[in-house]
Design a protein around this motif. Sequence first.
Motif, PDB file in Angstrom:
ATOM      1  N   THR A   1      36.832  47.173  28.528  1.00 11.38           N
ATOM      2  CA  THR A   1      35.590  46.596  29.030  1.00 11.38           C
ATOM      3  C   THR A   1      35.918  45.397  29.913  1.00 11.38           C
ATOM      4  OG1 THR A   1      34.430  47.269  27.028  1.00 11.38           O
ATOM      5  CG2 THR A   1      33.404  45.548  28.339  1.00 11.38           C
TER       6      THR A   1
ATOM      7  N   SER B   1      36.163  36.929  28.387  1.00 12.30           N
ATOM      8  CA  SER B   1      36.669  36.500  27.093  1.00 12.30           C
ATOM      9  C   SER B   1      37.619  37.552  26.565  1.00 12.30           C
ATOM     10  CB  SER B   1      35.513  36.307  26.099  1.00 12.30           C
ATOM     11  OG  SER B   1      36.029  36.049  24.809  1.00 12.30           O
ATOM     12  N   LEU B   2      38.847  37.172  26.326  1.00 15.70           N
ATOM     13  CA  LEU B   2      39.846  38.143  25.868  1.00 15.70           C
ATOM     14  C   LEU B   2      40.221  37.916  24.409  1.00 15.70           C
ATOM     15  CD1 LEU B   2      42.065  38.164  29.063  1.00 15.70           C
ATOM     16  CD2 LEU B   2      40.295  39.774  28.422  1.00 15.70           C
ATOM     17  N   GLY B   3      39.242  37.600  23.555  1.00 12.75           N
ATOM     18  CA  GLY B   3      39.564  37.268  22.181  1.00 12.75           C
ATOM     19  C   GLY B   3      38.994  38.207  21.139  1.00 12.75           C
ATOM     20  N   GLY B   4      38.440  39.362  21.535  1.00 11.17           N
ATOM     21  CA  GLY B   4      37.835  40.267  20.567  1.00 11.17           C
ATOM     22  C   GLY B   4      38.805  41.304  20.045  1.00 11.17           C
ATOM     23  N   VAL B   5      38.293  42.230  19.237  1.00 13.62           N
ATOM     24  CA  VAL B   5      39.126  43.307  18.710  1.00 13.62           C
ATOM     25  C   VAL B   5      39.097  44.522  19.620  1.00 13.62           C
ATOM     26  CG1 VAL B   5      38.904  42.568  16.306  1.00 13.62           C
ATOM     27  CG2 VAL B   5      37.288  44.239  17.240  1.00 13.62           C
ATOM     28  N   GLU B   6      38.144  44.544  20.566  1.00 19.61           N
ATOM     29  CA  GLU B   6      38.072  45.656  21.496  1.00 19.61           C
ATOM     30  C   GLU B   6      38.997  45.396  22.681  1.00 19.61           C
ATOM     31  OE1 GLU B   6      35.228  42.528  22.727  1.00 19.61           O
ATOM     32  OE2 GLU B   6      35.526  43.546  20.831  1.00 19.61           O
ATOM     33  N   SER B   7      39.377  46.463  23.358  1.00 19.76           N
ATOM     34  CA  SER B   7      40.250  46.325  24.522  1.00 19.76           C
ATOM     35  C   SER B   7      39.431  45.872  25.717  1.00 19.76           C
ATOM     36  CB  SER B   7      40.938  47.654  24.816  1.00 19.76           C
ATOM     37  OG  SER B   7      41.857  47.942  23.782  1.00 19.76           O
ATOM     38  N   LEU B   8      39.931  44.850  26.401  1.00 20.89           N
ATOM     39  CA  LEU B   8      39.220  44.225  27.507  1.00 20.89           C
ATOM     40  C   LEU B   8      40.135  44.111  28.720  1.00 20.89           C
ATOM     41  CD1 LEU B   8      37.689  41.292  25.434  1.00 20.89           C
ATOM     42  CD2 LEU B   8      36.568  43.443  26.037  1.00 20.89           C
TER      43      LEU B   8
ATOM     44  N   ALA C   1      35.615  41.942  31.019  1.00 17.29           N
ATOM     45  CA  ALA C   1      35.107  40.758  30.322  1.00 17.29           C
ATOM     46  C   ALA C   1      36.013  39.571  30.582  1.00 17.29           C
ATOM     47  CB  ALA C   1      35.031  41.023  28.822  1.00 17.29           C
TER      48      ALA C   1
ATOM     49  N   SER D   1      43.724  42.975  27.539  1.00 17.84           N
ATOM     50  CA  SER D   1      43.843  42.558  26.154  1.00 17.84           C
ATOM     51  C   SER D   1      43.704  43.828  25.334  1.00 17.84           C
ATOM     52  CB  SER D   1      42.738  41.560  25.793  1.00 17.84           C
ATOM     53  OG  SER D   1      42.819  41.218  24.421  1.00 17.84           O
TER      54      SER D   1
ATOM     55  N   GLY E   1      43.176  46.125  22.300  1.00 19.80           N
ATOM     56  CA  GLY E   1      42.439  46.032  21.043  1.00 19.80           C
ATOM     57  C   GLY E   1      42.885  47.050  20.006  1.00 19.80           C
TER      58      GLY E   1
END
Length: 102
Positions: A44, A48-55, A46, A82, A84
């Motif tokens: 996705t 913000s690169l701090g989630g559990v999904e791949s960004l 985005a 990033s 995920g």
Amino acid sequence: PQAALAARQMALPGGMVSFLPAARDGRSAEERARRFCEATRIFTLAESLGGVESLCEVPAAMTHGSVAGSALEVPASLVRLSVGIEHAADLVADVAQALDRA
């Protein structure tokens, strides 16, 4: 020092990957970076690169725009991923198809 704890808590470590696409088929590297991020299906776009999904992001146009022209400037074609928790084979396939379309 926290490697043992991380090994117990995580089956696979997360990761950040950056790359510079080459110019190809009349498209500049910068255009291909943008098109790559637009073409991903799992990653996705985005900031913000701090989630559990791949960004994914193009930092020069997103997070690093304020440092353009300074020593902190990043290449305009830099793509940052990033990684995920999705299945690795799905992520590899997504990157491959997005590169083909870029």
